[in-house]
Design an enzyme around this catalytic site. Structure first.
Site, PDB file in Angstrom:
ATOM      1  N   SER A 235      -0.547  -6.639  11.088  1.00 27.85           N
ATOM      2  CA  SER A 235      -0.031  -5.272  11.228  1.00 27.85           C
ATOM      3  C   SER A 235      -0.702  -4.366  10.203  1.00 27.85           C
ATOM      4  O   SER A 235      -1.098  -4.832   9.127  1.00 27.85           O
ATOM      5  CB  SER A 235       1.471  -5.237  10.987  1.00 27.85           C
ATOM      6  OG  SER A 235       1.743  -5.421   9.608  1.00 27.85           O
ATOM      7  N   ASP A 236      -0.805  -3.084  10.528  1.00 29.63           N
ATOM      8  CA  ASP A 236      -1.102  -2.145   9.459  1.00 29.63           C
ATOM      9  C   ASP A 236       0.099  -2.177   8.505  1.00 29.63           C
ATOM     10  O   ASP A 236       1.207  -2.584   8.895  1.00 29.63           O
ATOM     11  CB  ASP A 236      -1.368  -0.732   9.993  1.00 29.63           C
ATOM     12  CG  ASP A 236      -2.156   0.090   8.976  1.00 29.63           C
ATOM     13  OD1 ASP A 236      -2.204  -0.306   7.788  1.00 29.63           O
ATOM     14  OD2 ASP A 236      -2.726   1.133   9.346  1.00 29.63           O
ATOM     15  N   TRP A 237      -0.147  -1.756   7.276  1.00 32.01           N
ATOM     16  CA  TRP A 237       0.843  -1.959   6.205  1.00 32.01           C
ATOM     17  C   TRP A 237       2.150  -1.208   6.508  1.00 32.01           C
ATOM     18  O   TRP A 237       2.160   0.010   6.534  1.00 32.01           O
ATOM     19  CB  TRP A 237       0.225  -1.552   4.877  1.00 32.01           C
ATOM     20  CG  TRP A 237      -0.455  -2.700   4.170  1.00 32.01           C
ATOM     21  CD1 TRP A 237      -0.283  -3.044   2.849  1.00 32.01           C
ATOM     22  CD2 TRP A 237      -1.362  -3.683   4.693  1.00 32.01           C
ATOM     23  NE1 TRP A 237      -1.018  -4.177   2.560  1.00 32.01           N
ATOM     24  CE2 TRP A 237      -1.687  -4.582   3.660  1.00 32.01           C
ATOM     25  CE3 TRP A 237      -1.919  -3.913   5.952  1.00 32.01           C
ATOM     26  CZ2 TRP A 237      -2.537  -5.679   3.838  1.00 32.01           C
ATOM     27  CZ3 TRP A 237      -2.764  -4.998   6.131  1.00 32.01           C
ATOM     28  CH2 TRP A 237      -3.064  -5.864   5.083  1.00 32.01           C
ATOM     29  N   ALA A 239       3.686  -1.376   9.433  1.00 32.90           N
ATOM     30  CA  ALA A 239       3.755  -0.926  10.832  1.00 32.90           C
ATOM     31  C   ALA A 239       4.771  -1.717  11.657  1.00 32.90           C
ATOM     32  O   ALA A 239       5.189  -1.267  12.719  1.00 32.90           O
ATOM     33  CB  ALA A 239       2.375  -1.012  11.487  1.00 32.90           C
TER      34      ALA A 239
END
Ligand code: BGC
Length: 824
Positions: A235-237, A239
């Site tokens: 995941s993006d941080w 997300a």
């Protein structure tokens, strides 16, 4: 090592062994693996021989585990420079070099490349991505991924998907047609997986067509089900927001250790709400990645040691030269060094160059060669003057290392102490910079109440300076023991990343004398709520003096008038181009346009070097002798600029993105959600496709760029004037260097179909080649046009039969050759 898809029938011996490891794990251990252990690592599990996996940003260098100038990194030119090189061979080497950096720093996974598209020039993170064109982006993305992974490090194409702007990026919903997704936004991800077999993909913050990406069916189709992705969706941080996301093909939650999965996911599996098979699939993918990067005992890593190693510093310069775009040259360049006696270098960015964009992509280079440094070195026999000309900096600029002394060590730098509520020191460190970020590492952020920064500052000039700090929260500024200012700084907007990495500032006016040092202390109250999961950022320094802009211009004009030639470096600043926000216009900040006009009027031999990561407006562009777009040039920036201006090297770049003449002309501009939604209503018409459709002329068109020699293109042939229903084809042309020196040309092939029954771009890029030829040399150039170039998406790839026109040339509008091909 061959690893088959973890989901595939378990017959492959590696897969069998991985499955056996999975069997040894309890549900709690499996779930533990699926959330980061901290900011940058995954959890180790000793009993199965699994060590942590360390991931790091990327994409233009590798920062490593700490954000700390004492652990420097190679700073490569921005991705837009790489896009502008139009050269997969350079992209591959860029990946090679990044991987070598990663391994030097113990990093297993590079969080890059960023392969979102330049849909609107207002996109604040434009500098981090390659191009407005999907085909060009796809070829460079695949090459970058190959380059990283052939050296044994995982690459992470990001951000999947439609994360092409920053405003409200956590919540914005992109409403986009399947056709635009498939033909444009997904294409580079597709090739990074089907051609280069990326080991990870990063899921983005935003929603697409109503569902946040970490809970979106797009994570399975096309990514896994059609393209055969067998890696980890990281995941993006922050997300990932719910347990529900575990039902989707989201594999790893970052960062950790807190997060929405953990105990809640264990409970959901136990209650039968989430299938354990879904958890097993994620864990197997993580173990597969661990095996590939050498984090799993008993498994041969994909690549034991980097196989393609070169001098990164030399490469940084070469890549910047390859990507610099000369968009205008009235015959002024290249200069002959021996003929120059007095050179006026002007511009804030000539001295305080931006070598990279802001935000998570930031790395801390050991050194930076600025344009003024590069020119002084390259012109030992000329007098090189410098004037700032205009203020570009907004907010606090860090104090140069040469002006600060750590009062505790008497070495250059500063002392930073972390204190508890009683003032007891919990931790202290000696730093060599005043822009400080703690993102992981040893500092006890959560346990501390106050950060105390102290240095002895020796100003270089006499007058009033605005001393202060940039950081969200409350701070106190002391000079020579006296409290001069206290302020609670409130971040603008709601983007945590922006508040964190590009915070607003507070300062106080202090009268200083050149050479007379003062004791500067800043106390900053650490707010456990505000300290984003144990991370902290603060910059101590000086706000620019805006008091007399006319005097700065006048001084620059005088220097220009007294010189043979002028190098005027204009550019953006960190408040204009950075992660977490978009741009509101494309103007150069401050009085830079006035400065260029005044300087050009004073000296007709004015060459403007543009130091920005993405397009800026240049209303004066016809009044100067030459314009070099140099992007964010990486740590060797100044040497590369000097080499180009003095003809030691040829500017190799071509525009990967259209540069507009005015903001009003830009056909696709919007980046601001309305009621939470950004509609990609333009469908497949972004970038040059939209410009051609609108019939508007930009300042400089897609594909444009000049070198120092002349060329002719002849003898176009297309293999087979008709093709079976589907098939790739080869376009061949002869490229002749008709000039006096060796050079690079980028041959571009565009397709069009005038009588199409479906909506199509006026023309679209289907192939290209970066070609090098000696003076007088002719080269036969073969360019493969993939079958997909003919396809359109209609619930599946559809091939319209009939005639297509191929046009070949050196930009989207400079197309001297054409030939037809019939698709049967
Ligand atoms: C960015 C990512 C980056 C991550 C970790 C996020 O805010 O969008 O590109 O990899 O942070 O720093």
């Amino acid at each position: 090592m061959t690893i088959t898809t973890p989901d595939a029938a378990v017959t492959d011996p590696t897969a069998v062994r991985l499955a056996a490891l999975l069997d040894q794990l309890t549900l709690e251990e499996k779930v533990l693996l699926l959330t980061g252990r901290d900011f940058w690592t995954t959890a180790p599990i000793e009993k199965i021989g699994l060590r942590r996996i360390l991931v790091s940003d990327g994409p233009s260098g590798v920062r490593g585990e700490v954000w700390d100038e004492r652990s420097p990194s190679l700073n490569l030119p921005s991705s837009t420079a790489l896009g502008a090189a139009w050269d997969p061979a350079i992209a591959r080497r860029y990946g090679n070099v990044a991987a070598v950096e990663a391994r030097r720093k113990g990093v297993d996974v590079v969080l890059g490349p960023t392969i979102n598209l330049h849909r609107s020039p207002l996109g604040g993170r434009h500098f981090e991505a390659f191009s407005e064109d999907p085909h060009l982006t796809a070829k460079l993305a695949a090459a970058y991924v190959e380059g990283v992974q052939e050296n044994g490090v995982g690459a992470t194409p990001k951000h999947y998907i439609a994360n092409d702007f920053e405003t409200d990026r956590f919540t914005a919903d992109v409403v986009v047609s399947d056709r635009a997704l498939r033909e444009l936004y997904l294409l580079a991800f597709e090739e990074a997986i089907t051609e280069a077999h990326a080991w990870l993909v990063m899921s983005s913050y935003n929603s697409v067509n109503g569902a946040t990406v970490t809970e979106n069916a797009l994570l399975e189709t096309p990514l896994n089900s059609e393209w055969g992705f067998d890696g980890v969706v990281i995941s993006d941080w922050t997300a990932v927001r719910s347990v529900n996301s575990a039902r989707f093909s989201q594999d790893l939650v970052m960062p950790g250790p807190a997060g929405p999965w953990g105990d809640a996911l264990v409970a959901a599996v136990t209650a039968g709400e989430v299938d354990e098979a879904a958890i097993d699939r994620k864990v197997l993918r993580l173990l597969t990645l661990a095996a590939r990067v050498g984090a799993l005992e008993g498994f041969e890593p994909a690549v034991a040691a980097p196989v393609v190693v070169e001098d990164g510093i030399r490469f940084a310069k070469e890549a910047e030269i390859a990507g610099s775009v000369l968009v205008r040259n009235t015959g002024e360049l290249p200069w002959v060094a021996d003929t120059l006696t007095k050179v006026a270098v002007i511009g804030h960015n000539a001295r305080f160059a931006r070598t990279q964009g802001g935000g998570s992509a930031t790395v801390l280079p050991e050194r930076v060669v600025t344009p003024i440094d590069g020119l002084i070195t390259a012109l030992p026999n000329a007098e090189v003057t410098y004037s700032v000309g205009a203020v570009v900096q907004e907010g606090i600029a860090e104090l140069p290392l040469g002006t600060i002394v750590n009062p505790h060590t008497d070495e250059p730098g500063a002392r930073v102490r972390f204190l508890d509520a009683d003032g007891t020191e919990l931790f202290a460190e000696d730093r060599r910079a005043t822009a400080l970020v703690w993102f992981g590492g040893d500092a006890p952020i959560s346990a501390s109440a106050v950060l105390e920064f102290s240095t002895r500052y020796t100003p270089e000039e006499t007058g009033e300076v605005l001393l202060g700090f940039a950081g969200a929260g409350n701070g106190r500024i002391y000079v020579d023991g006296a409290l001069l200012h206290e302020e609670h700084v409130i971040p603008e907007g709601t983007d945590l990343g922006a508040a964190f990495l590009s915070p607003p500032s507070a300062s106080v006016a202090v009268q200083v004398t050149a050479g007379e040092s003062l004791d500067l202390v800043v106390e900053y109250d650490i707010d456990p709520e505000g300290a984003l999961m144990g991370a902290l950022s603060i910059t101590i320094g000086i706000e620019p003096d805006q008091s007399n802009p006319d005097a700065l211009i006048a001084e620059a004009v005088a220097a220009a008038a007294a010189a043979d030639v002028v190098v005027l470096v204009v550019g953006t600043n960190s408040k204009v181009e950075s992660e977490g926000y978009d741009r509101s216009d494309l103007d150069l900040p401050g009085r830079q346009d006035d400065l260029v006009r005044a300087v050009a009027a004073a000296n007709p031999r004015t060459v403007v070097v543009v130091n920005s990561g993405s397009p800026v407006l240049m209303p004066w562009r016809d009044d100067v002798a030459a314009i070099l777009l140099s992007w964010f040039g990486g740590q060797e920036y100044g040497d590369a600029v000097a080499a180009i201006l003095l003809g030691e090297a040829e500017p190799g770049g071509r525009l990967p993105t259209t540069w507009p003449a005015t903001l009003e002309d830009v056909p696709v501009l919007d980046v601001t959600p309305e009621n939470g939604i950004v509609r990609y209503d333009e469908g497949i018409h972004i970038g040059y496709r939209a410009w051609l459709k609108a019939g508007t002329e930009p300042a400089y068109e897609f594909g444009h760029g000049l070198g120092y020699t002349t060329w002719s293109l002849d003898d176009l042939t297309v293999d087979g004037s008709s093709l079976p229903a589907v098939g790739a084809t080869t376009v061949t042309v002869t490229l002749s260097n008709t000039g006096e020196r060796a050079g690079k040309q980028v041959v571009q092939v565009y397709a069009s179909r005038a009588d199409s029954t479906i909506d199509r771009p006026v023309r679209w890029l289907v192939g290209f080649a970066a070609v090098f030829a000696a003076a007088g040399e002719s080269v036969s150039v073969d360019i493969q046009v993939p079958e997909r170039a003919f396809a359109d998406w209609q619930d599946g790839w559809h091939y319209e039969t009939g005639s297509y026109l191929f046009e070949v040339g050196t930009s989207v509008t400079e197309l001297p050759l054409s030939a037809s091909i019939v698709l049967n």
